[in-house]
Design a protein around this motif. Structure first.
Motif, PDB file in Angstrom:
ATOM      1  N   THR A 270       0.987  -1.281  -0.019  1.00  0.00           N
ATOM      2  CA  THR A 270       0.044   0.047   0.115  1.00  0.00           C
ATOM      3  C   THR A 270       1.002   1.060  -0.008  1.00  0.00           C
ATOM      4  O   THR A 270       0.767   2.111  -0.869  1.00  0.00           O
ATOM      5  CB  THR A 270      -0.861   0.026   1.207  1.00  0.00           C
ATOM      6  N   LEU A 271       1.848   1.204   0.976  1.00  0.00           N
ATOM      7  CA  LEU A 271       2.654   2.563   0.943  1.00  0.00           C
ATOM      8  C   LEU A 271       3.554   2.741  -0.346  1.00  0.00           C
ATOM      9  O   LEU A 271       3.697   3.851  -1.025  1.00  0.00           O
ATOM     10  CB  LEU A 271       3.718   2.255   2.156  1.00  0.00           C
ATOM     11  N   ALA A 272       3.935   1.625  -0.729  1.00  0.00           N
ATOM     12  CA  ALA A 272       4.935   1.729  -2.052  1.00  0.00           C
ATOM     13  C   ALA A 272       4.064   2.119  -3.069  1.00  0.00           C
ATOM     14  O   ALA A 272       4.343   3.055  -3.825  1.00  0.00           O
ATOM     15  CB  ALA A 272       5.444   0.260  -2.361  1.00  0.00           C
ATOM     16  N   LEU A 273       2.774   1.645  -3.134  1.00  0.00           N
ATOM     17  CA  LEU A 273       1.807   2.150  -4.287  1.00  0.00           C
ATOM     18  C   LEU A 273       1.719   3.602  -4.193  1.00  0.00           C
ATOM     19  O   LEU A 273       1.685   4.291  -5.192  1.00  0.00           O
ATOM     20  CB  LEU A 273       0.682   1.175  -4.387  1.00  0.00           C
ATOM     21  N   PHE A 274       1.168   3.986  -2.973  1.00  0.00           N
ATOM     22  CA  PHE A 274       0.825   5.486  -2.844  1.00  0.00           C
ATOM     23  C   PHE A 274       2.047   6.217  -3.342  1.00  0.00           C
ATOM     24  O   PHE A 274       2.029   7.356  -3.781  1.00  0.00           O
ATOM     25  CB  PHE A 274       0.512   5.471  -1.443  1.00  0.00           C
ATOM     26  N   GLY A 275       3.160   6.071  -2.863  1.00  0.00           N
ATOM     27  CA  GLY A 275       4.455   6.379  -3.020  1.00  0.00           C
ATOM     28  C   GLY A 275       4.819   6.686  -4.440  1.00  0.00           C
ATOM     29  O   GLY A 275       5.164   7.863  -4.669  1.00  0.00           O
ATOM     30  N   LEU A 276       4.655   5.622  -5.221  1.00  0.00           N
ATOM     31  CA  LEU A 276       5.216   5.688  -6.524  1.00  0.00           C
ATOM     32  C   LEU A 276       4.040   6.522  -7.289  1.00  0.00           C
ATOM     33  O   LEU A 276       4.481   7.659  -8.118  1.00  0.00           O
ATOM     34  CB  LEU A 276       4.988   4.448  -7.062  1.00  0.00           C
ATOM     35  N   LEU A 277       2.809   6.402  -7.059  1.00  0.00           N
ATOM     36  CA  LEU A 277       1.770   7.155  -7.667  1.00  0.00           C
ATOM     37  C   LEU A 277       1.952   8.719  -7.361  1.00  0.00           C
ATOM     38  O   LEU A 277       2.066   9.705  -8.317  1.00  0.00           O
ATOM     39  CB  LEU A 277       0.312   6.869  -7.268  1.00  0.00           C
ATOM     40  N   THR A 278       2.379   9.059  -6.198  1.00  0.00           N
ATOM     41  CA  THR A 278       2.579  10.449  -5.773  1.00  0.00           C
ATOM     42  C   THR A 278       3.915  10.912  -6.470  1.00  0.00           C
ATOM     43  O   THR A 278       3.918  12.077  -6.920  1.00  0.00           O
ATOM     44  CB  THR A 278       2.762  10.485  -4.321  1.00  0.00           C
ATOM     45  N   MET A 279       4.955  10.179  -6.423  1.00  0.00           N
ATOM     46  CA  MET A 279       6.127  10.571  -7.048  1.00  0.00           C
ATOM     47  C   MET A 279       5.747  11.038  -8.238  1.00  0.00           C
ATOM     48  O   MET A 279       6.245  12.111  -8.983  1.00  0.00           O
ATOM     49  CB  MET A 279       7.125   9.456  -7.229  1.00  0.00           C
ATOM     50  N   THR A 280       5.116  10.032  -9.265  1.00  0.00           N
ATOM     51  CA  THR A 280       5.024  10.538 -10.724  1.00  0.00           C
ATOM     52  C   THR A 280       3.905  11.564 -10.993  1.00  0.00           C
ATOM     53  O   THR A 280       4.330  12.404 -11.716  1.00  0.00           O
ATOM     54  CB  THR A 280       4.408   9.204 -11.427  1.00  0.00           C
ATOM     55  N   TRP A 281       2.957  11.444 -10.411  1.00  0.00           N
ATOM     56  CA  TRP A 281       1.984  12.433 -10.359  1.00  0.00           C
ATOM     57  C   TRP A 281       2.175  13.893  -9.937  1.00  0.00           C
ATOM     58  O   TRP A 281       2.167  14.920 -10.889  1.00  0.00           O
ATOM     59  CB  TRP A 281       0.537  12.141 -10.041  1.00  0.00           C
ATOM     60  N   CYS A 282       2.871  13.885  -8.827  1.00  0.00           N
ATOM     61  CA  CYS A 282       3.223  15.111  -8.420  1.00  0.00           C
ATOM     62  C   CYS A 282       4.486  15.805  -9.044  1.00  0.00           C
ATOM     63  O   CYS A 282       4.686  16.884  -9.216  1.00  0.00           O
ATOM     64  CB  CYS A 282       3.256  15.278  -7.040  1.00  0.00           C
ATOM     65  N   GLY A 283       5.204  14.862  -9.796  1.00  0.00           N
ATOM     66  CA  GLY A 283       6.272  15.158 -10.382  1.00  0.00           C
ATOM     67  C   GLY A 283       5.830  16.284 -11.808  1.00  0.00           C
ATOM     68  O   GLY A 283       6.100  16.999 -12.091  1.00  0.00           O
ATOM     69  N   TRP A 284       4.693  15.353 -12.353  1.00  0.00           N
ATOM     70  CA  TRP A 284       4.021  15.966 -13.388  1.00  0.00           C
ATOM     71  C   TRP A 284       3.531  17.408 -13.064  1.00  0.00           C
ATOM     72  O   TRP A 284       3.636  18.145 -13.800  1.00  0.00           O
ATOM     73  CB  TRP A 284       3.038  14.916 -13.918  1.00  0.00           C
ATOM     74  N   LEU A 285       2.596  17.348 -12.011  1.00  0.00           N
ATOM     75  CA  LEU A 285       2.218  18.602 -11.468  1.00  0.00           C
ATOM     76  C   LEU A 285       3.282  19.530 -11.053  1.00  0.00           C
ATOM     77  O   LEU A 285       3.136  20.905 -11.581  1.00  0.00           O
ATOM     78  CB  LEU A 285       1.454  18.461 -10.237  1.00  0.00           C
ATOM     79  N   ALA A 286       4.487  19.246 -10.914  1.00  0.00           N
ATOM     80  CA  ALA A 286       5.505  20.122 -10.389  1.00  0.00           C
ATOM     81  C   ALA A 286       6.036  20.836 -11.610  1.00  0.00           C
ATOM     82  O   ALA A 286       5.989  22.232 -11.673  1.00  0.00           O
ATOM     83  CB  ALA A 286       6.655  19.459  -9.704  1.00  0.00           C
ATOM     84  N   LEU A 287       6.090  19.997 -12.851  1.00  0.00           N
ATOM     85  CA  LEU A 287       6.466  20.410 -13.994  1.00  0.00           C
ATOM     86  C   LEU A 287       5.599  21.763 -14.564  1.00  0.00           C
ATOM     87  O   LEU A 287       5.792  22.690 -15.427  1.00  0.00           O
ATOM     88  CB  LEU A 287       6.572  19.380 -14.900  1.00  0.00           C
TER      89      LEU A 287
END
Lengths: 758, 496
Positions: A270-287
């Motif tokens: 659960t933690l890993a999945l949320f972490g990965l999704l956050t990493m990618t999606w929020c990287g996109w948002l940061a851009l």
């Protein structure tokens, strides 16, 4: 005094002292920095073994609560990070804040936060940990809202508190469940009782609740919404709380409780999945952000996701990598925030699209930004490269889909880092605002952080190899197998890394450069706003629907409750009325008085004016007095007469202020009232009769009759009861009458004074 | 054990009240007398707490008429603690009132009414006789009518009238309940009832009587759905009086529930505890939703009184030693914190002339100390650590989970969150933002702040030093859970 205790208590002691400073006194900042430095020194002495690592502090022992501190290497790792960054931030803020700011308040809140954060990492009791965990949320609320005259600050502060506060409550419940299952709240004891937890059906809900706490605190999807709004805080706060420390409390929790909670199969994936999704999606948002602080905020969320992925398995190698990246992130992101603060200070804007060519105007500032950004992008030989290599190593051995997500995240990270560094170098507007490099006191703190992240890239093992290994051992119970190095050999992770950096470069160059995509409102933000609005609207509608302020409705509610309650209970509990409950037959006088009372009551209902109603009510009351007299209770009759005499003028005085007598408004409810009145009356009569029929013990009154003459010396038993056996009741009732009298007097006096004054 | 100390918490306020009626014209003297009287009672109350801890339940049979026949005061730990906390908050309130009320109030029986209110409240906490309880309720009610209407503003009088009518209705129900009990058991002494009441269970009478008393005390204690009278009534009087009422009066109803439910209504009943559990959840939830709908400092606080009472009843409904101890802890915490919050509202009102959140603003800049105190008290109310509310809530949550009462635990957590939200709403609007234009610096602020600070400090002490209070509430809970022992002690108490 043990150094651990001293260090943990220092910020809490300093915090109230700071409030004694005068408003524009910058020494408040120096004192805070000194407190951080002092605490740092204490932790160093503990780390070197010069001072005991454990301090027992009682709280509420019988409930299993204690404030004991245990500075194991994991706690020390965080404590040194907190006090180290805290020192730099406090020093920075001392020169950064405008001289008209409220220094004492700012630094007092900052110290409150520092102390709370130290409490989180040092507590050896789960509940004490929770205490400090919540206190970081509250101090964060106060710091985000420091510029409270700004609407956005208040909005951001509230949002942070709503999100982290609700997560905290979920976590509290999870903690208590774990504590009950394992029979202790001491983390050291819990760590040995994982088997108990694994076997219990509460394990899964408890773990999910704790995960909610972790995700909200560390701003992971779908709770990432609060961190960008929290950027309304003064920049030093963003650097300290919302990049380097507080948001990492969730990660700390994962490292601390991982070995215990990973016995539940749900925990790691659960933690890993949320972490990965956050990493990618929020990287996109940061851009997609133009506001530099917003960019950094999303980037922070994304990076926290990365670290979460590493810490989730609670295995030594990944944990070590996670801790290293956590340290790296604190350095480069802390530096970036401080530097953006410098830019805002000098240029009065944070908008990337409005910046002038920074490389020419503010070369040192730009250089530091670029170095920090390169570290974040994972470019060798920066610290970020070392830990990102380890991250990719870990993910490439896992599920291909996850690996794909990880690579996408790395690409996006590289892209926004280039956007940041290069975008600022040339500037979007040659004619943009011009500034110059600030004084050394503002540049030195971020420069030190940048130096740290560069150092961590070149000499990772020499600098932090030992502490990270020790912390990993403390967290997971096993030792790290590898060691950190900037050159790992040409494996798949290096190629992936190179691929990610070049793809990031391409993404920035080929796409971002040409068109800065507009940032849109977060879906989560819209959900949040809508939910709060709906909450207030619905609460208002619901409350207005029954809080009418109309007396007869309130009385109806009460009567309905008692009638329905009695009826239901009587029916379900097998209520019976036995025979022989009539003891006294009514004579003609009784009937006449009864009829008078009933007629007077009806007349009260029919009265067209208040005066008539009160008089009719009085008649009903006096009939009651007669009834008492007929039942051989003259004392009661006299009392009743007295009560009637006092209450009528009181009513008269109050009625003058009531709205006009409106019989019509009540008409609609008359059938209901009639039913309630008749049910209440008949029900009471029935119950009273039944109570006599169900007598389970002889009444105590025979005692009074026996003792009245010889023990109390009176022939009238009622009188003896009133003035001797139960004299205290009489005292109370006399007081009631006396108080009623003075109350009436005061009300009428004030009324007449007001009349006279008019 | 017989002990004359038991009656002093009633006698001292009565004597002080009578004395104060004679010193109306001299507010300064009145203030000194009132505060001295309060401190004296506080000392007695603390002595009682210690005596009960050391020697167990204390009894006083008036006129030395033995227990079921005469009236007895029965002081167990719950009673002693309630009296002690009453005297603490009333002293703080009195101090606050002495610098915030105008002479109009002070010269029109404010001080005597205040003391008679305390007399009634303490009497209700101490008595071991059901009818005598009714009498003390009347004493406190009639004093509260006087205090509520004092000032004779139109709104006050209207709301006092409604309050009076509703309480008259509840008193009538109370009397009916007393009559039913006496009719069926022939006694009114609570200890005697412990042994005689269970026999009523077979005929269904026990359940009916329980429902009537639950409604009576539910009205006084502001439980769902009977709290409708409260929010408006407590808005009317001067804020300092609302504070005393908000902290104290509803808790007399809650105390009476704790007392009667544990003594006779819960043992042997199948429906009382589940019903209370449901009522607790509904009270919490609807109360806090009411608070969310308001835009006035005082009105928000009034709704929170209702909501918080749900937590106390939750402790009663779970009915384990830890839960009852938690409930009692909660009552004590709540009395201190709720009063301090009302006093903050009063201090803000003094300064800005309003309690309307939309018109307020910037009090954190105007009065930072007040803002800090509000923050502490507000967080304590929401059960935030490390304040007193957290310890109480922790005990309730833990006992609720242990008793597998998941629904009420879940509701209580949601309500905690909403309470926090609501407190922060006050903070955001009244204390943050630009300072309101109409700030007036008024005299007496240091005394007011001191009174609030004393209460808030106590909350902090009870949070960090929860271990101090815990043994006392555990004794109280243990005594409540053993009604037979309680009844035996009371019935067998004799003069030494």
């Amino acid at each position: 005094m043990p150094a651990v205790f001293l260090a943990a208590a220092l910020p809490f002691v300093v915090s109230p002292i700071l409030l004694l400073f005068r408003r524009p006194d910058r020494r408040a900042g120096l004192l805070s920095a000194a407190a951080c430095a002092g605490a740092f020194a204490c932790f160093v002495s503990v780390a070197l073994g010069a001072s005991p690592a454990t301090v027992a502090l009682p709280w509420i022992g019988p409930l299993g609560l204690s404030f004991s501190l245990h500075a194991d290497p994991l706690a020390l790792f965080f404590a040194l990070l907190i006090t180290g960054v805290g020192f730099l931030v406090a020093a920075f803020a001392t020169s950064y804040l405008d001289s008209n700011e409220n220094f004492p308040r700012f630094f007092s809140f900052l110290m409150l936060f520092t102390g709370s954060m130290l409490g989180v990492v040092l507590s050896s009791n789960l509940m004490a940990l929770f205490v400090f965990w919540e206190m970081t949320s509250f101090s964060s609320f106060l710091l985000i809202g420091f510029w409270h005259h700004r609407e956005r600050s208040r909005y951001g502060a509230l949002k942070a508190l709503v999100v982290t506060g609700s997560g905290g409550l979920a976590m509290l419940l999870g903690f208590i469940m774990v504590g009950i299952v394992c029979g202790s709240f001491e983390i050291a004891v819990l760590a040995e009782r994982g088997a108990l937890l694994a076997a219990n059906p509460w394990a899964t809900p408890a773990v999910l609740l704790i995960i909610a706490g972790v995700l909200t605190k560390s701003a992971q999807l779908p709770f990432h919404l609060w961190l960008p709004s929290a950027m309304e805080a003064p920049t030093p706060v963003s650097a300290f709380l919302h990049a380097a420390t507080m948001v990492k409390a969730g990660l700390f929790m994962v490292a601390r409780l991982g070995p215990l909670l990973s016995v539940v199969p749900l925990w790691t994936p659960t933690l890993a999945l949320f972490g990965l999704l956050t990493m990618t999606w929020c990287g996109w948002l940061a851009l997609r952000q133009k506001d530099l602080k917003a960019l950094l905020a999303f980037s922070t969320v994304s990076q926290l996701g990365l670290i979460l992925v590493l810490l989730a398995p609670a295995e030594p190698d990944t944990t070590a990598a996670g801790l290293l990246h956590l340290l790296n992130h604190a350095c480069f992101k802390g530096a970036l925030f401080l530097l953006v603060g410098v830019l805002e200070h000098e240029l009065h804007t944070r908008d990337l699209s409005l910046m002038g060519p920074l490389r020419r105007n503010m070369p040192f500032t730009w250089l530091l930004i670029a170095l920090a950004a390169l570290s974040m992008a994972g470019v060798p030989p920066m610290g970020g490269f070392v830990s990102k290599e380890l991250f990719l190593d870990h993910l490439l051995n896992g599920h291909p889909l996850l690996a794909l997500l990880a690579v996408a995240g790395a690409v996006l990270t590289a892209a926004y880092c280039f956007a940041l560094a290069a975008g600022l170098a040339a500037g979007r507007r040659p004619d943009g605002p011009r500034g110059q490099d600030p004084s050394l006191s503002l540049l030195l703190p971020p420069a030190l952080l940048v130096a740290a992240t560069v150092g961590l890239g070149i000499f990772p093992d020499q600098l932090v190899g030992a502490p990270v290994a020790a912390a990993t051992l403390a967290a997971t119970g096993s030792s790290v197998t590898g060691h950190f190095a900037v050159w790992h050999g040409a494996g798949p992770s290096l190629w992936t890394s190179a691929f990610a950096v070049s793809m990031g470069l391409a993404l920035w160059w080929g796409w971002w450069q040409k068109r800065v995509p507009p940032a849109s409102t977060l879906i989560a933000d819209r959900v949040y706003d809508h939910a709060l609005e709906q909450l207030e609207t619905r609460a208002r509608r619901l409350t207005a629907s029954y809080m009418s302020g109309i007396l007869w409705r309130y009385c109806s509610v009460i009567l309905l409750t008692v009638i329905v309650g009695v009826a239901v209970v009587a029916a379900s509990q097998g209520f019976v009325i036995q025979d022989g409950w009539s003891s006294r037959h009514a004579g003609p006088w009784d009937l006449a008085v009864c009829a008078t009372a009933i007629l007077a009551a009806l007349a009260t209902l029919k009265a067209r004016t208040r005066l008539a109603a009160i008089l009719a009510l009085g008649a009903s009351g006096f009939s009651l007095a007669l009834m008492f007299a007929l039942s051989a209770a003259p004392d009661l009759a006299l009392t009743q007469i007295m009560v009637e005499t006092i209450s009528v003028p009181l009513f008269l005085a109050v009625f003058a202020f009531l709205p006009p007598y409106q019989v019509d408004r009540v008409r609609r409810a008359r059938p209901l009232h009639a039913v309630l009145a008749v049910a209440a009356g008949l029900g009471t009569a029935l119950l009273l009769a039944a109570s006599r029929s169900q007598r389970v013990a002889e009444p105590i009154s025979s005692f009074f009759v026996e003792k009245s003459v010889d023990a109390a010396g009176g022939h009238n038993v009622v009188n003896v009861i009133l003035v001797d056996f139960r004299a205290l009741d009489t005292l109370g009732e006399i007081t009631v009458l006396g108080v009623a009298a003075i109350a009436c007097y005061a009300i009428i006096k004030l009324l007449s004074e007001k009349e006279a004054g008019r | 054990m017989m002990n004359n100390l038991c009656v002093l918490p009633v006698v001292i306020p009565m004597a002080t009240g009578v004395l104060l009626m004679l010193t109306q014209a001299r507010p300064a003297l009145s203030r000194a007398i009132a505060i001295s009287g309060n401190i004296l009672s506080l000392g007695v109350a603390l002595a009682l707490v210690e005596t009960v801890r050391a020697d167990g339940i204390q009894v006083l049979a008036f006129g030395n008429w033995p227990a079921p026949f005469g009236i007895v005061f029965t002081v167990d730990m719950l009673s002693a603690l309630m009296v002690a906390v009453t005297m603490v908050v009333s002293t703080a309130t009195l101090l606050f009132a002495s610098v915030s009320l105008d002479d109009l109030h002070k010269k029109n029986f404010f001080y005597p009414l205040f003391q008679f209110l305390l007399m009634g409240v303490n009497g209700a906490f101490l008595t071991g006789d059901l009818f005598n309880l009714f009498v003390w309720f009347e004493v406190l009610l009639v004093s509260s009518y006087g205090l509520m209407a004092l000032g004779s503003q139109a709104y006050q009088l209207q709301e006092t009238f409604k309050y009076l009518v509703i309480n008259a209705l509840s008193s009538a129900l109370f009397l009916i309940g007393v009559a039913l009990i006496y009719g069926a058991t022939g006694t009114l002494n609570m200890a005697d009832l412990v042994f005689k009441f269970p026999a009523l269970a077979d005929s269904g009478m026990a359940g009916v009587i329980a429902v009537i008393f639950l409604v009576v005390f539910g009205i006084k204690g502001a439980l769902f759905p009977l709290y409708v009278w409260l929010p408006r009534a407590y808005y009317g009087p001067p804020t300092v009086i609302s504070g005393l009422f908000g902290g104290l009066l509803t808790k007399v109803g809650v105390y009476a529930l704790f007392r009667t439910v544990t003594l006779f209504f819960a043992p042997g009943s199948t429906f009382v505890l589940p019903l209370l559990s449901f009522v607790a959840g509904a009270t919490m939830l609807l109360g806090v939703l009411g608070a969310l709908s308001q835009w006035d400092f005082k009105r928000i606080l009034s709704y929170h009184i209702v909501s918080q009472i749900g937590y106390m009843i939750m402790g009663l409904a779970i009915y384990t030693p830890l839960a009852l101890a938690g409930g009692i802890f909660y009552i004590i915490h709540h009395i201190l914190v709720k009063t301090s919050l009302f006093l903050v509202a009063g201090a803000v009102e003094k300064r800005y002339g309003t309690t309307n959140l939309r018109a307020l603003g910037g009090a954190a800049d105007g009065s930072p100390l007040l803002a800090t105190l509000f923050m502490f008290a507000g967080l304590a109310l929401a059960g935030a650590p490390p304040l007193s509310g957290f310890v109480a809530k922790f005990m309730l949550l833990r006992s609720g989970l242990e008793a597998a009462n998941h629904l009420v635990v879940a509701v209580s957590l949601v309500v905690s969150f909403l309470t926090l939200y609501s407190m922060m709403k006050i903070y955001r609007y009244a204390f943050w933002r630009q300072e309101a234009e109409n700030a007036i610096v008024v005299q007496g602020e240091p005394v007011r702040t001191f009174a609030i600070a004393a209460l808030v400090t106590l909350s902090l002490v009870l949070g960090l030093g929860g271990a101090i209070l815990l043994p006392y509430v555990e004794i109280a809970a243990a005594q409540l859970l053993d009604p037979v022992a309680w009844g035996t002690v009371v019935l067998e108490a004799r003069v030494r």
